[in-house]
Write a protein that holds these residues in place. Structure first.
Motif, mmCIF file in Angstrom:
data_model
loop_
_atom_site.group_PDB
_atom_site.id
_atom_site.type_symbol
_atom_site.label_atom_id
_atom_site.label_comp_id
_atom_site.label_asym_id
_atom_site.label_seq_id
_atom_site.Cartn_x
_atom_site.Cartn_y
_atom_site.Cartn_z
ATOM 1 N N TYR A 93 51.597 83.937 48.307
ATOM 2 C CA TYR A 93 51.951 82.784 47.496
ATOM 3 C C TYR A 93 51.272 82.895 46.136
ATOM 4 N N TYR A 94 52.069 82.710 45.091
ATOM 5 C CA TYR A 94 51.585 82.817 43.726
ATOM 6 C C TYR A 94 51.734 81.477 43.017
ATOM 7 N N CYS A 95 50.750 81.163 42.210
ATOM 8 C CA CYS A 95 50.814 80.007 41.334
ATOM 9 C C CYS A 95 51.173 80.482 39.933
ATOM 10 N N ALA A 96 51.988 79.698 39.252
ATOM 11 C CA ALA A 96 52.385 80.031 37.890
ATOM 12 C C ALA A 96 52.255 78.794 37.016
ATOM 13 N N ALA A 97 51.961 79.023 35.753
ATOM 14 C CA ALA A 97 51.769 77.910 34.822
ATOM 15 C C ALA A 97 52.400 78.226 33.480
ATOM 16 N N SER A 98 52.822 77.164 32.808
ATOM 17 C CA SER A 98 53.394 77.312 31.479
ATOM 18 C C SER A 98 53.029 76.092 30.649
ATOM 19 N N ILE A 99 52.750 76.302 29.359
ATOM 20 C CA ILE A 99 52.491 75.163 28.489
ATOM 21 C C ILE A 99 53.797 74.575 27.969
ATOM 22 N N THR A 100 54.895 75.285 28.168
ATOM 23 C CA THR A 100 56.202 74.735 27.820
ATOM 24 C C THR A 100 56.853 74.213 29.091
ATOM 25 N N LYS A 101 57.635 73.167 28.948
ATOM 26 C CA LYS A 101 58.244 72.532 30.098
ATOM 27 C C LYS A 101 59.636 73.097 30.321
ATOM 28 N N ARG A 111 60.905 83.527 35.506
ATOM 29 C CA ARG A 111 60.799 83.803 34.073
ATOM 30 C C ARG A 111 60.474 82.564 33.251
ATOM 31 N N SER A 112 60.475 81.388 33.882
ATOM 32 C CA SER A 112 60.090 80.171 33.170
ATOM 33 C C SER A 112 58.588 80.070 32.959
ATOM 34 N N TYR A 113 57.835 80.955 33.597
ATOM 35 C CA TYR A 113 56.376 80.877 33.564
ATOM 36 C C TYR A 113 55.804 82.200 33.078
ATOM 37 N N ASN A 114 54.809 82.118 32.210
ATOM 38 C CA ASN A 114 54.237 83.347 31.672
ATOM 39 C C ASN A 114 52.768 83.528 32.034
ATOM 40 N N ASN A 115 52.275 82.702 32.935
ATOM 41 C CA ASN A 115 50.891 82.849 33.380
ATOM 42 C C ASN A 115 50.869 82.784 34.902
ATOM 43 N N TRP A 116 50.321 83.807 35.508
ATOM 44 C CA TRP A 116 50.385 83.954 36.970
ATOM 45 C C TRP A 116 49.009 84.245 37.555
#
Length: 126
Positions: A93-101, A111-116
């Motif tokens: 299981y991976y968590c992903a984060a993005s500062i853009t919504k 591809r909606s997330y650039n931090n993993w």
């Protein structure tokens, strides 16, 4: 650079529960849209649950009514409560984060997330 760290994986028997946590840090913009993905050996990475910075939630159909995603008030920590686990939930299981919504229909798209994060293993035995 946003730093993402998961914790809480483990091994349980079918029907058991686990809670995953994910902390995001490092951006001057402190609110994140975040999501959980999973990848089993030989399979593609798939979205499990997501919550954006406005609190909008989306689940994969196969986990609805079993998994609950939540985020702390600061929008920097993500949780995934997993109940009634099944062997087919076994995966990294991976968590992903993005500062853009991301748009709602892209919330479970990698591809909606650039931090993993590095991932945490969940194993469910029958």
């Amino acid at each position: 650079q946003v730093h993402v760290v998961e914790s809480g994986g483990g091994s349980v028997q079918s029907g058991g529960s686990l809670r995953l946590s994910c902390a995001a840090s490092g951006s001057t913009y402190s609110r994140y849209s975040m999501a959980w993905f999973r990848q089993a050996p030989g399979k593609e990475r798939e979205g499990v649950a997501a919550i954006d910075s406005d609190g909008r939630i989306r689940y994969r159909d196969s986990v609805t009514d079993r998994f609950t995603v939540s985020q702390d008030n600061a929008k920097t920590t993500l949780y995934l409560q997993m109940n009634s686990l099944k062997p087919e939930d076994t995966a990294m299981y991976y968590c992903a984060a993005s500062i853009t919504k991301p748009a709602w229909w892209f919330q479970l798209t990698p591809r909606s997330y650039n931090n993993w994060g590095q991932g945490t293993q969940v194993t469910v035995s029958s």
